[in-house]
Structure formats: structure tokens, C-alpha cells
Design an enzyme around this catalytic site. Structure first.
Site, PDB file in Angstrom:
ATOM      1  N   TYR A   1      93.194  26.665   8.662  1.00 56.68           N
ATOM      2  CA  TYR A   1      92.895  25.994   7.388  1.00 56.68           C
ATOM      3  C   TYR A   1      93.094  24.486   7.524  1.00 56.68           C
ATOM      4  O   TYR A   1      92.347  23.701   6.960  1.00 56.68           O
ATOM      5  CB  TYR A   1      93.789  26.540   6.268  1.00 56.68           C
ATOM      6  CG  TYR A   1      93.315  26.070   4.908  1.00 56.68           C
ATOM      7  CD1 TYR A   1      92.362  26.806   4.203  1.00 56.68           C
ATOM      8  CD2 TYR A   1      93.791  24.890   4.341  1.00 56.68           C
ATOM      9  CE1 TYR A   1      91.893  26.365   2.982  1.00 56.68           C
ATOM     10  CE2 TYR A   1      93.325  24.448   3.109  1.00 56.68           C
ATOM     11  CZ  TYR A   1      92.378  25.191   2.435  1.00 56.68           C
ATOM     12  OH  TYR A   1      91.905  24.761   1.228  1.00 56.68           O
TER      13      TYR A   1
ATOM     14  N   ARG B   1      55.449  16.357  -0.939  1.00 60.88           N
ATOM     15  CA  ARG B   1      56.255  15.167  -1.196  1.00 60.88           C
ATOM     16  C   ARG B   1      55.376  14.233  -2.015  1.00 60.88           C
ATOM     17  O   ARG B   1      54.702  13.353  -1.489  1.00 60.88           O
ATOM     18  CB  ARG B   1      56.710  14.507   0.109  1.00 60.88           C
ATOM     19  CG  ARG B   1      57.862  15.238   0.786  1.00 60.88           C
ATOM     20  CD  ARG B   1      59.189  14.970   0.126  1.00 60.88           C
ATOM     21  NE  ARG B   1      59.871  16.156  -0.355  1.00 60.88           N
ATOM     22  CZ  ARG B   1      61.188  16.309  -0.409  1.00 60.88           C
ATOM     23  NH1 ARG B   1      61.985  15.391   0.003  1.00 60.88           N
ATOM     24  NH2 ARG B   1      61.739  17.367  -0.906  1.00 60.88           N
TER      25      ARG B   1
ATOM     26  N   LYS C   1      69.905  17.612  10.678  1.00 62.88           N
ATOM     27  CA  LYS C   1      68.724  16.977  11.272  1.00 62.88           C
ATOM     28  C   LYS C   1      69.041  16.592  12.722  1.00 62.88           C
ATOM     29  O   LYS C   1      69.058  17.463  13.573  1.00 62.88           O
ATOM     30  CB  LYS C   1      68.307  15.763  10.442  1.00 62.88           C
ATOM     31  CG  LYS C   1      67.609  16.063   9.116  1.00 62.88           C
ATOM     32  CD  LYS C   1      68.416  16.739   8.075  1.00 62.88           C
ATOM     33  CE  LYS C   1      67.752  16.871   6.753  1.00 62.88           C
ATOM     34  NZ  LYS C   1      68.288  16.078   5.689  1.00 62.88           N
TER      35      LYS C   1
ATOM     36  N   PHE D   1      65.836   8.890  -1.608  1.00 64.04           N
ATOM     37  CA  PHE D   1      65.806  10.278  -1.139  1.00 64.04           C
ATOM     38  C   PHE D   1      66.327  11.128  -2.292  1.00 64.04           C
ATOM     39  O   PHE D   1      67.233  10.713  -3.010  1.00 64.04           O
ATOM     40  CB  PHE D   1      66.648  10.491   0.128  1.00 64.04           C
ATOM     41  CG  PHE D   1      66.539  11.913   0.601  1.00 64.04           C
ATOM     42  CD1 PHE D   1      65.377  12.360   1.213  1.00 64.04           C
ATOM     43  CD2 PHE D   1      67.564  12.819   0.374  1.00 64.04           C
ATOM     44  CE1 PHE D   1      65.241  13.686   1.596  1.00 64.04           C
ATOM     45  CE2 PHE D   1      67.430  14.147   0.755  1.00 64.04           C
ATOM     46  CZ  PHE D   1      66.274  14.584   1.366  1.00 64.04           C
ATOM     47  N   THR D   2      65.760  12.319  -2.436  1.00 66.59           N
ATOM     48  CA  THR D   2      66.009  13.141  -3.633  1.00 66.59           C
ATOM     49  C   THR D   2      67.495  13.300  -3.970  1.00 66.59           C
ATOM     50  O   THR D   2      67.935  12.893  -5.048  1.00 66.59           O
ATOM     51  CB  THR D   2      65.383  14.530  -3.448  1.00 66.59           C
ATOM     52  OG1 THR D   2      65.836  15.075  -2.207  1.00 66.59           O
ATOM     53  CG2 THR D   2      63.860  14.434  -3.405  1.00 66.59           C
TER      54      THR D   2
ATOM     55  N   PHE E   1      61.217  20.308  -7.560  1.00 66.59           N
ATOM     56  CA  PHE E   1      60.324  20.787  -6.493  1.00 66.59           C
ATOM     57  C   PHE E   1      60.822  22.065  -5.833  1.00 66.59           C
ATOM     58  O   PHE E   1      60.049  22.848  -5.320  1.00 66.59           O
ATOM     59  CB  PHE E   1      60.108  19.692  -5.435  1.00 66.59           C
ATOM     60  CG  PHE E   1      61.384  19.183  -4.809  1.00 66.59           C
ATOM     61  CD1 PHE E   1      62.113  18.178  -5.416  1.00 66.59           C
ATOM     62  CD2 PHE E   1      61.849  19.706  -3.617  1.00 66.59           C
ATOM     63  CE1 PHE E   1      63.287  17.708  -4.850  1.00 66.59           C
ATOM     64  CE2 PHE E   1      63.019  19.239  -3.039  1.00 66.59           C
ATOM     65  CZ  PHE E   1      63.745  18.243  -3.661  1.00 66.59           C
TER      66      PHE E   1
ATOM     67  N   ASP F   1      72.390   5.819   5.370  1.00 68.56           N
ATOM     68  CA  ASP F   1      72.059   7.237   5.345  1.00 68.56           C
ATOM     69  C   ASP F   1      71.513   7.511   6.741  1.00 68.56           C
ATOM     70  O   ASP F   1      70.344   7.274   7.021  1.00 68.56           O
ATOM     71  CB  ASP F   1      71.014   7.533   4.265  1.00 68.56           C
ATOM     72  CG  ASP F   1      70.586   9.005   4.279  1.00 68.56           C
ATOM     73  OD1 ASP F   1      70.934   9.716   5.244  1.00 68.56           O
ATOM     74  OD2 ASP F   1      69.900   9.420   3.338  1.00 68.56           O
TER      75      ASP F   1
END
Ligand SMILES: *Cc1c(COP(=O)(O)O)cnc(C)c1O
Length: 459
Positions: A75, A385, A261, A127-128, A451, A218
Site C-alpha cells: 500500500y 474530432r 500514449k 484538449f477535452t 462525444f 501536457d
């Protein structure tokens, strides 16, 4: 004379395969109708080539799978946390690490510790999830990307760049105290995976240092951005991806990261910071939303796989094959006359639905329509998009984005060159019958990030 070897051929071989179900046109038609013409609502079983996203869909290496077996599921204080911390400081140069279950977990925490209601948050295209977290913290997003990014025909090499005049205008209008940080994405997902140049980052750093504004990266696809700098920016041809990645980070104060990614894992992310006080705040807050600060919502094994993936992501041969494959597909589409966003970006091909289906107005969802038609042809799943992804403003009006795109995102190390051929050929068939394609109407609209779950019917 032998040709110079410049193939992007993969620096790996295949050890295990996943068998795919092949569907008939009738089966696809039924599946699509049931999914409300939203490719997010298709069952993955009904998909042949899945280009919905490059997020969490990469193939892990044997080393990463071995790392999974070395998971230390404590943990607190898991050794995998310390391995991840080392990877982040060695590869990116950031001092403090807060693991999160994925990128948006980091965005939530960063937004909460940095943004006050009424603050202005400039960014190189939204970005969303990033923008939504900024807004939920009371911030107002302002796009400061260069105009070329909104022009799918512009061949400018660094379309992710920030327009310093747009930043300066915000500073003039609102004052620096209203701007907690500038959010810089590398590469810019919604612009088509377009990179930011090092020159631009240096200039932005100089400007923001003078003003006392922070830069938060980001850095979800930073290694892909580094590849474009290596290939196209003067002075970087002989630098390694690893060196370029580190230099990018050196011009920033912290970063949010989706490990799904670049880092070649199925789940994981983090927030990295250089400021101790902000780190303390973030570490306090992560316990509320994610988990203790040494696991942040991740299993030990996931942190280990991400740490290994981070090192693999900055290997030059890996990145050459990764982007080489994307460029191969893009060139093939161009040969068929299919309108795509230029130049070809890092993580996929973005087809220009406005040009592909000029007879469908933006209110009838051209990109959503095209994604549905492409699935019908050969079972290839892509993503809208455009106006559906852009959502509504706080006032309830629709955002009308300039770009109406269908994204063909390429998972890393998953599909072969023959798959790329199938994708291009199938899209070309849809292009041939484009004049017969009709738009859609939205029959169900969720309140957030519509979306993902919206449903449509054929007009
Ligand atoms: C995927 C992504 C995120 C969010 O990461 P998740 O891991 O999906 O939460 C943020 N920014 C960009 C540019 C992304 O592509």
C-alpha cells in the site's frame, strides 16, 4: 548500387498475437445502428482494425511484461514507485512525482492547486479533459496556438507552436496575476498531432520568465514531438530523442502525463513538478482522488511497466518506426486523393471531413458521419474530432470548431504494414461513394464530454 536503407521497419519481432473476428457488412450495419452511429459505443469485438485511439492500446514489450511480474503491491512505499520516480527524473528531469491513474487524474490535481475562479489559462489548442478540469476549477481557457494550426492545408512544420502575440494580448487584457500558468501540449492532439518547435519553447520561456508566468507541459506525446524536432529543426539532427525530450522539459515548471500514449502502457499517468510547495499540495490532494502518494491509483505492476515504457519511448529506432508507420499510411491516403491534415502528425492521420463531405453542414456532423461510414466499409474504427467533441460552452451554445476531422489513430507496435494498406484502401472506397453519403442528427446528448456517449440517427 544498393539503395540507402531508410525504411522505418520495426526494431522488434512479434512474440504473441491476438486473433480478430472478421465481420460481414450486414453484421457491421447492425452493430453501427445499435451503437447510435457513435464509434465509441461499438463493441471492440465487432471491430477489425481499431484506430479509435492510441491511448492505452499499445503493445507492451517482453521487458514490460516482466516488469508486471515484479509488481510490489505494497500500500505504501512500493519499490515500483521509486523506479518510476527515477525514470521521471532521469528521462524528463522533473524533481517531484505524483502518480495518478491516468492523465486526467493529474489534470484534476494540477487544476485544483493552481487555478482560482476567474483565472485565465492559455493553451495551444484545447484538449477535452484538460480544458474541462480547468473549467471545473473556475478557469477560462484561451487558445493561443498559431493560426496555421486551424488550417488543414497549411504545410507549416510546427503547427503546435504558441503565438506569443496572443499570449501578450491576454497579459495586456487580464494582467499576469490572472494567469496561473500556460498549458503547453507536445504534440498537439486536436491539431492533428502537430509538434511545437524548440525555438518556440525557448521564446515562450524567455517571455514568461520576464512576466513571472509558469509553464505546465501536457507531455503526453513528448517523445513524438522530439522526433519532429530531430527531423526538421535546425541544430537537432544529431541529437537523440532522449536529449531533445529532456531539453523540452527544461523549459517548463511541471507536467501532466498520460502514460497510455508515449509510455506504452495500458493504464497510468502522473503529475511532475519542480516546486516543493506545489508538490506538497498535490501530494495532499492525490490521496482524496487517486490513492496514497506512492501509488496514486495504480498497482505496483502498472508503475513498473510505465517506468520501463518511458525508457523505451525515447529510443531513436522505436520512434523512427512509430512515426514512420504513421507517415506511410498518410502518404498512401494522399496517393488516393483523400483530404488529410498536413503535414502528417505523430500519432495518426486526420482526415478532413469538411473537404471529404462538403455537402454535409457542420450541424449535420460531417466527421461523425464519416467515422460511421468508414466502420461500415471494412470494420475500421476511427473517431470524430469536430463539433461533437468540441461540446458546448458554459452558456449552452455549441462550440463551432474550425476543424471537422476524423482521427485514424495508430496504436504503437500493434498493426502491420498490410493493415495500413487495408485502412487506406477502405477509406478510398468510401471516398469514391462520398456524394451518396447523408449526415446525422443527434438523438441523445450527455452533459459532459458528449462525444463519448452521444447517440445519432441517419438523416
Ligand atoms: C490522452 C490525453 C490526455 C488525458 O490523458 P488520459 O490518460 O486519457 O486521462 C491529456 N492530454 C492529451 C493531449 C491527451 O492526448
Amino acid at each position: 548500387m544498393l539503395p540507402k536503407r531508410d525504411s522505418w521497419a520495426e526494431p522488434y519481432k512479434i512474440k504473441m498475437v491476438e486473433l480478430l473476428k472478421m465481420t460481414t457488412p450486414e453484421q457491421r450495419k447492425k452493430a453501427l445502428t445499435e451503437a447510435g452511429y457513435n464509434t465509441f459505443l461499438l463493441k471492440s469485438e465487432d471491430v477489425y482494425i481499431d484506430l479509435l485511439t492510441d491511448s492505452g492500446t499499445s503493445a507492451m514489450s517482453d521487458e514490460q511484461w516482466s516488469g508486471m511480474m515484479r509488481g510490489d503491491e505494497a500500500y505504501a512505499g512500493s519499490k515500483n514507485y521509486y523506479n518510476l520516480e527515477n525514470a521521471v527524473s532521469e528521462v524528463y528531469g522533473y524533481q517531484y512525482l505524483v502518480p495518478t491513474h491516468q492523465g486526467r487524474g493529474a489534470e484534476n490535481i494540477l487544476s485544483q492547486i493552481m487555478i482560482k475562479p476567474g483565472d485565465i489559462v492559455p493553451g495551444n489548442m484545447y484538449f477535452t479533459t484538460t480544458r474541462l478540469h480547468q473549467e471545473l476549477s473556475g478557469g477560462i481557457f484561451h487558445d493561443v496556438i498559431i493560426d496555421e494550426a486551424h488550417d488543414p492545408e497549411s504545410e507549416y512544420q510546427f503547427k503546435g507552436n504558441i503565438d506569443l502575440n496572443k499570449v501578450e494580448k491576454l497579459v495586456q487584457e487580464y494582467g499576469v496575476e490572472k494567469i496561473p500558468y500556460i498549458c503547453v501540449a507536445v504534440t498537439v492532439n486536436l491539431a492533428g498531432g502537430q509538434p511545437v518547435s524548440m525555438q518556440n519553447l525557448k521564446e515562450l520561456r524567455k517571455y514568461t520568465e520576464e512576466k513571472g508566468i509558469k509553464i505546465m507541459l501536457d507531455m503526453t506525446r513528448i517523445a513524438e514531438n522530439a522526433y519532429f524536432i530531430q527531423q526538421h529543426e535546425e541544430g537537432y539532427r544529431l541529437k537523440t530523442i532522449a536529449e531533445i525530450v529532456k531539453e523540452i522539459c527544461s523549459y517548463t515548471d511541471g507536467a501532466t502525463f498520460s502514460g497510455k500514449k508515449d509510455a506504452l502502457v495500458n493504464i497510468g499517468g502522473f503529475l511532475a513538478l519542480n516546486d516543493w510547495d506545489k508538490f506538497e499540495e498535490a501530494r495532499n490532494l492525490v490521496v482524496v482522488y487517486e490513492g496514497l502518494h506512492t501509488y496514486g491509483g495504480l498497482a505496483g505492476r502498472d508503475m513498473e511497466a510505465m517506468a520501463i515504457g518511458i525508457y523505451e519511448s525515447v529510443q531513436d529506432a522505436h520512434m523512427k518506426a512509430r512515426i514512420g508507420q504513421v507517415i506511410y499510411l498518410g502518404n498512401k491516403m494522399k496517393e488516393f486523393g483523400i483530404p488529410i491534415v498536413k503535414p502528417i502528425g505523430g500519432h495518426g492521420i486526420f482526415v478532413d471531413a469538411k473537404q471529404f463531405l462538403p455537402h454535409i453542414s457542420q450541424d449535420d456532423f460531417p466527421a461523425q458521419t464519416l467515422a460511421a461510414e468508414i466502420y461500415l466499409d471494412a470494420g475500421i474504427r476511427t473517431m470524430e474530432r469536430g463539433i461533437v467533441s468540441a461540446g458546448r460552452k458554459a452558456t449552452g451554445e455549441n462550440y463551432y470548431p474550425k476543424l471537422e476531422l476524423v482521427r485514424f489513430t495508430i496504436p504503437r507496435r500493434v498493426y502491420t504494414q498490410a493493415h495500413m494498406d487495408v485502412i487506406a484502401e477502405s477509406t478510398a472506397r468510401v471516398y469514391e461513394r462520398r456524394n451518396d453519403i447523408k449526415g446525422l442528427k443527434m438523438v441523445y446528448e450527455p452533459k459532459y464530454l458528449r462525444f463519448f456517449q452521444a447517440k445519432f440517427e441517419k438523416l
